[in-house]
Structures are given as C-alpha cells and as structure tokens.
Design a protein around this motif. Structure first.
Motif, short mmCIF file in Angstrom:
data_model
loop_
_atom_site.label_atom_id
_atom_site.label_comp_id
_atom_site.label_asym_id
_atom_site.label_seq_id
_atom_site.Cartn_x
_atom_site.Cartn_y
_atom_site.Cartn_z
N ARG A 74 36.01 55.16 43.74
CA ARG A 74 35.48 53.88 43.25
C ARG A 74 36.59 52.85 43.14
O ARG A 74 37.42 52.89 42.24
N PHE A 84 24.97 51.39 55.86
CA PHE A 84 25.31 50.66 54.64
C PHE A 84 24.14 50.77 53.68
O PHE A 84 22.99 50.61 54.10
N HIS A 93 25.81 54.57 51.82
CA HIS A 93 26.97 53.98 52.52
C HIS A 93 27.59 54.91 53.58
O HIS A 93 28.73 54.70 53.98
N ARG A 97 33.11 57.65 53.95
CA ARG A 97 33.90 57.57 52.72
C ARG A 97 33.95 58.90 51.97
O ARG A 97 34.65 59.01 50.97
N HIS A 164 34.24 47.81 52.28
CA HIS A 164 33.64 47.49 50.97
C HIS A 164 34.75 47.16 49.96
O HIS A 164 34.99 47.92 49.02
N LYS A 188 19.76 40.88 46.80
CA LYS A 188 19.23 42.24 46.56
C LYS A 188 18.97 42.52 45.09
O LYS A 188 18.59 43.64 44.74
N ASP A 209 24.43 40.65 44.01
CA ASP A 209 24.40 41.62 45.11
C ASP A 209 23.77 40.92 46.32
O ASP A 209 22.56 40.86 46.44
N VAL A 241 29.23 40.78 52.30
CA VAL A 241 28.50 41.20 51.10
C VAL A 241 29.34 40.84 49.88
O VAL A 241 30.54 41.06 49.86
N TRP A 243 29.45 41.40 45.73
CA TRP A 243 28.85 42.29 44.73
C TRP A 243 29.65 42.30 43.43
O TRP A 243 30.88 42.42 43.46
N LYS A 249 24.23 47.56 35.25
CA LYS A 249 24.56 48.45 36.37
C LYS A 249 25.90 49.14 36.13
O LYS A 249 26.08 50.30 36.51
N GLU A 268 32.88 42.02 50.93
CA GLU A 268 32.87 43.08 51.93
C GLU A 268 32.61 42.48 53.31
O GLU A 268 31.71 41.64 53.45
#
Ligand code: BG6
Length: 296
Positions: A74, A84, A93, A97, A164, A188, A209, A241, A243, A249, A268
C-alpha cells in the motif's frame, strides 16, 4: 545467504545499488544516486521510495502496508496490470502487483542515473496472457518508469495498465491538482457517472475517485504546505486516475491508517476502460511516466 539473494547480489553496483531483504524479508533494491535515493521491491516491481536530496519523500507509503507474498503493497507505485479495478473471481488491479518479478538488469550511467529492468514471469498459473512485460525504472533527479509490453503470441492481446502512484502531500485539503480542466471523467464515487471537470484545479473535500478520459497531457500537484510542485509527464497513456479515499474508505481498508488520507493523493497514469490497449501479434507498446518535483 540464500541462493536467490546470492544471485541477485550479482546485480549490485558499488555505490549505487545494494540488494538485501526488505520488509517481510522480501528482496529489495536500495538505490543511491547523486540526486536522490529510491527503493524497489521485486514483489510487484514496486517502487516504494523515491526521495530527492533536500526534499521530503515524493512517494507516499502507508505505515500499515503489508509486505507479504500474494498481498499488495500500500503506497509507492503499484503496477496495475493486466486489468484495473475489481474483477470477479480475480484480484483487484491484476496480478502484476502480487507477483515477484525477475531482476533482468541494472546499470549506472556516467551522469549517475541508475536504471533497473524488471521482468514479469511469463506463463503465470491461471493467467491467459502470453506476452513479455518489463518494467524499467530510472532513478536520478527524476523518477522515470516505463511499462513495456511485447506481444510475442500469435493472437491479439488486450489489457489495461496503470502506474497507481501515491504521492506524499502536506495536507490533502490544501493541495490542488492542475491540468484536467475541461476533461471528461468517470466519477466512481456512489456509482459511475460521466462528468466534465469545470474547475480550474481539483481540490479535495470528500472521497475522490475519478477516471479522466483522453488525457495524454501533463498533470501537476501544487502543495503549499510542503512548498512543492510535482510534475507528472507521460507518454503512451490516455487515462489519468485521481484518488483519495477520505474518511469512511480509509477506515474500511485494513492496510491503510484511518488518518493517513490527509497525507496522500494518487494520480495514476495508464490506459484503462475504453482506453485499454490492444496489441496485434508481434507488436510492442510502452507506457512511460516521468515524475519530477521542485520546491517553490
Ligand atoms: C484506485 C481506484 O485506482 O485504487 C479506487 O480508482 C480503489 O476505486 C483504489 O479503491 C485502491 O485500490 P486497492 O485495490 O489498492 O485498494
């Protein structure tokens, strides 16, 4: 020393690259250049640190991050590939990763920049993809990352990809993200809605997002608290992206501290959704991102 570490150590470069077990015992490259330091884990080909001399860390890392086989790190720069977002019956994703990449090569240029070339193992179990995928990271005054996909198969391949990137910021409520004015995006939060960004810059007051569409241009993060301007330049990328998980969250994610959202933002770069990439047999493609920063 185990066998894997012994063979990895052959890629060390005196004064520039040291390879040793990092958190969770996972193999990690510690990179030093005249302008900066960086860390890269083979797990996920994950750049977890990039810090220019005299500046705070550019990349943000969660204090709660896991470092374990099969788990995502993270923070830093997760490589999301070959999809994705969520996917039924498969990891969010993509698997890149979650997979330990191979270290293909390292080099140091006369100007002190250091390049690391990582290769995703081919024929991963349960993965229909048949190509070769490399992630090339160059560390210097800037951080340059290139995701190269070569379709060596006899059929077309289609995939999504995104770097990301988590950035360190002084205070999410004080920063602005510039360069996306007038761009259409998929919002999103609370379902997916197509919107147009009417603001001169993105400012953060709630969960954010967004998948910005048809964006090939440079984006900047202005951070008044850290007095820093971050520049995200890219090529081979049509999606951006943005975020930040905000309060609820953050609390819902086990590997993310409840208050950590104040100090990070993800911007991203890649190709996702309708901008996914299709490569004909024998064709290669590169997603390139150059991160630079300066104190202002
Ligand atoms: C972002 C997505 O890119 O990644 C978000 O747009 C998602 O929807 C976030 O929550 C983090 O994903 P993950 O799988 O690393 O928790």
């Amino acid at each position: 020393m185990n066998e894997q570490l012994a063979s990895l150590k052959e890629h060390e470069i005196t004064g520039a690259i040291v390879i040793s077990p990092g958190q969770g015992g996972l193999p990690r490259l510690l990179i030093t250049t005249p302008a900066s330091t960086a860390e890269i884990y083979l797990h996920g080909a994950h750049v977890t640190t990039f810090q220019k001399n005299g500046e705070p860390p550019l990349l943000w890392m969660s204090a709660e991050s896991l470092f374990a086989p099969g788990k995502a790190i993270r923070g830093g720069v997760p490589v999301c590939f070959p999809w994705f977002g969520p996917k039924a019956g498969a990891p969010a994703h993509g698997y890149a990763r979650l997979t330990e990449w191979n270290l293909a090569a390292t080099s140091a240029a006369p100007d002190g920049r250091v390049t690391v070339r990582l290769r995703l193992p081919e024929n991963l179990e349960g993965v229909p993809y048949t190509g070769s995928v490399e992630f090339i990271v160059t560390v210097g005054d800037t951080l340059t990352m290139e995701l190269q996909v070569n379709n060596h198969s006899t059929e077309s391949v289609t995939f999504e990809e995104i770097l990301h990137t988590y950035f360190t910021v002084g205070d999410i409520a004080a920063i602005s993200v510039k360069g996306l004015h007038g761009v259409h995006y998929l919002d999103k939060v609370g379902g997916t809605t197509l919107k147009t960004d009417e603001d001169d810059a993105i400012r953060f007051t709630a969960e954010t997002d967004r998948v910005y569409l048809d964006t090939t241009h440079t984006v900047e993060i202005a951070d008044p608290q850290l007095r820093r301007l971050i520049r995200i330049e890219k090529s081979g990328s049509a999606s951006t992206v943005v975020w930040n998980p905000w309060v609820a969250k953050s609390k819902a994610m086990a590997d993310f501290g409840d208050e950590e959202y104040h100090q990070m933002v993800c911007v991203e770069s890649g190709n996702v959704g309708a901008a996914q990439t299709t490569l004909a047999p024998g064709v290669a493609n590169t997603l390139k991102v150059v991160l630079s920063s300066r104190l202002v």
